[in-house]
Design a protein around this motif. Sequence first.
Motif, mmCIF file in Angstrom:
data_model
loop_
_atom_site.group_PDB
_atom_site.id
_atom_site.type_symbol
_atom_site.label_atom_id
_atom_site.label_comp_id
_atom_site.label_asym_id
_atom_site.label_seq_id
_atom_site.Cartn_x
_atom_site.Cartn_y
_atom_site.Cartn_z
ATOM 1 N N LYS A 172 9.337 -5.968 -0.651
ATOM 2 C CA LYS A 172 7.986 -5.964 -1.219
ATOM 3 C C LYS A 172 6.954 -5.525 -0.188
ATOM 4 N N ILE A 173 7.141 -5.944 1.054
ATOM 5 C CA ILE A 173 6.210 -5.556 2.120
ATOM 6 C C ILE A 173 6.246 -4.048 2.336
ATOM 7 N N LEU A 174 7.449 -3.488 2.393
ATOM 8 C CA LEU A 174 7.588 -2.042 2.570
ATOM 9 C C LEU A 174 6.982 -1.285 1.391
ATOM 10 N N THR A 175 7.128 -1.839 0.197
ATOM 11 C CA THR A 175 6.538 -1.219 -0.987
ATOM 12 C C THR A 175 5.016 -1.225 -0.901
ATOM 13 N N GLN A 176 4.458 -2.362 -0.439
ATOM 14 C CA GLN A 176 3.007 -2.445 -0.265
ATOM 15 C C GLN A 176 2.510 -1.430 0.754
ATOM 16 N N LEU A 177 3.255 -1.266 1.833
ATOM 17 C CA LEU A 177 2.855 -0.315 2.870
ATOM 18 C C LEU A 177 2.900 1.119 2.350
ATOM 19 N N GLU A 178 3.861 1.408 1.500
ATOM 20 C CA GLU A 178 3.940 2.738 0.902
ATOM 21 C C GLU A 178 2.737 2.983 -0.002
ATOM 22 N N GLU A 179 2.367 1.971 -0.786
ATOM 23 C CA GLU A 179 1.187 2.087 -1.643
ATOM 24 C C GLU A 179 -0.083 2.201 -0.807
ATOM 25 N N TYR A 180 -0.117 1.461 0.295
ATOM 26 C CA TYR A 180 -1.259 1.520 1.215
ATOM 27 C C TYR A 180 -1.455 2.944 1.731
ATOM 28 N N LYS A 181 -0.356 3.571 2.106
ATOM 29 C CA LYS A 181 -0.413 4.949 2.598
ATOM 30 C C LYS A 181 -0.881 5.901 1.504
ATOM 31 N N ASN A 182 -0.334 5.726 0.303
ATOM 32 C CA ASN A 182 -0.682 6.620 -0.807
ATOM 33 C C ASN A 182 -2.080 6.395 -1.336
ATOM 34 N N ASN A 183 -2.678 5.244 -1.000
ATOM 35 C CA ASN A 183 -4.027 4.906 -1.465
ATOM 36 C C ASN A 183 -5.060 5.162 -0.367
ATOM 37 N N ASN A 184 -4.817 6.196 0.403
ATOM 38 C CA ASN A 184 -5.742 6.586 1.470
ATOM 39 C C ASN A 184 -5.929 5.466 2.491
ATOM 40 N N PRO A 189 -5.581 -2.201 -2.714
ATOM 41 C CA PRO A 189 -6.436 -2.386 -3.893
ATOM 42 C C PRO A 189 -7.387 -3.550 -3.690
ATOM 43 N N ASP A 190 -8.555 -3.468 -4.305
ATOM 44 C CA ASP A 190 -9.568 -4.504 -4.162
ATOM 45 C C ASP A 190 -9.145 -5.743 -4.942
ATOM 46 N N ARG A 191 -8.660 -6.759 -4.244
ATOM 47 C CA ARG A 191 -8.160 -7.957 -4.913
ATOM 48 C C ARG A 191 -9.291 -8.819 -5.464
ATOM 49 N N TRP A 192 -10.535 -8.559 -5.011
ATOM 50 C CA TRP A 192 -11.672 -9.326 -5.506
ATOM 51 C C TRP A 192 -12.578 -8.501 -6.413
ATOM 52 N N ALA A 193 -12.060 -7.423 -6.958
ATOM 53 C CA ALA A 193 -12.868 -6.587 -7.845
ATOM 54 C C ALA A 193 -13.362 -7.408 -9.033
ATOM 55 N N ASN A 194 -14.654 -7.351 -9.271
ATOM 56 C CA ASN A 194 -15.288 -8.018 -10.415
ATOM 57 C C ASN A 194 -15.185 -9.544 -10.357
ATOM 58 N N ILE A 195 -14.937 -10.108 -9.179
ATOM 59 C CA ILE A 195 -14.887 -11.558 -9.028
ATOM 60 C C ILE A 195 -16.056 -12.001 -8.150
#
Length: 238
Positions: free
Chosen positions: A203-215, A219-225
Motif C-alpha cells: 500500500k505504501i508503494l502504491t501511495q508513492l506511485e500515486e504521489y509521483k503521478n499527482n505531480n 490528495p487533499d485529505r481535508w478537502a471541504n472539511i
Amino acid sequence: MRNFRGWWYHFSTYRNPPTEEGFFMYYDRIMSVPYAASVFNFTGDATLKRPYLASFVGNTVYPEYRKEIADQCRKAMQTNGDCFLGATDRSKALKSSHQLYVNSTFFFCPAGDSGPRKALFDGLAANSIPVIFDETSFDLQYPYYFGPNPRDYSIFMNSTVDMMGQLRAIPPSRIVELQTNINSIRASIAYLPSRQEKDASWKILTQLEEYKNNNYSFPDRWANISEYKCLERKCRFA
C-alpha cells in the motif's frame, strides 16, 4: 485549533515540529502509514464470540478522559465481568496487550500524545474493534486505509457517559459486520513476510506511485472539511 504537531513529528524526519501554518503548507507531502503492530496477526474465526466485550490498556494520564475509561472498565470487570483492564504502566502494557485484544470484542482507543496511537494497529491485528473518541485517531489520518467509510471498521463515541452501556446496546449483527470488515483489510495494514499478499508495504508503494503521478503531492485529505469530531465537542481546523 487542534494541535497537529504530533502528526508532523510521527511522520517526518524533522526533530522540531513546525507551526500549524507550516504543517498545512506541507501536509500534501506527508504520507500517513500504519504503525507496525506489536502483536501477532490474528488467524482464528473473526466472528467467534470473545470472553470480554471490551478492554483497555495504556496510561491514564493524558488525555484526561483515559482515567474515565479505566475507571468504568474496572467497574464493569467487577460487576459484569465484561471489560478487561490491562496494564496502565507503559513498560508492562506490551506484555498483556496480545491476549487482551484477542479476547476482546472491542478495545478502547483514546488519542495518544497526538491523534494517532500505535495501539490502534495492535488491536486491529487481533481483529478487535476500535472504539475511538477523536477523528484524528482514525478517519482523517488514515483515509487511504479506512476510507471512504471509517465507521465500517470502528465505533465512534463522543461521550464518556456509560461507555460500556453504549457498547452493550450495539446489535450482535452489527458486531459481526464490523469484525468481518476488519478481517477483510487486516493484511493491508500489517507488514507481512509473505510477498503473496498486498500488505502495508504494498500500500505504501502504491501511495508513492500515486504521489509521483499527482505531480508529487498527495490528495487533499481535508478537502471541504472545516471541522472534525472529537470527544464531547466540535474541533475546528481554524
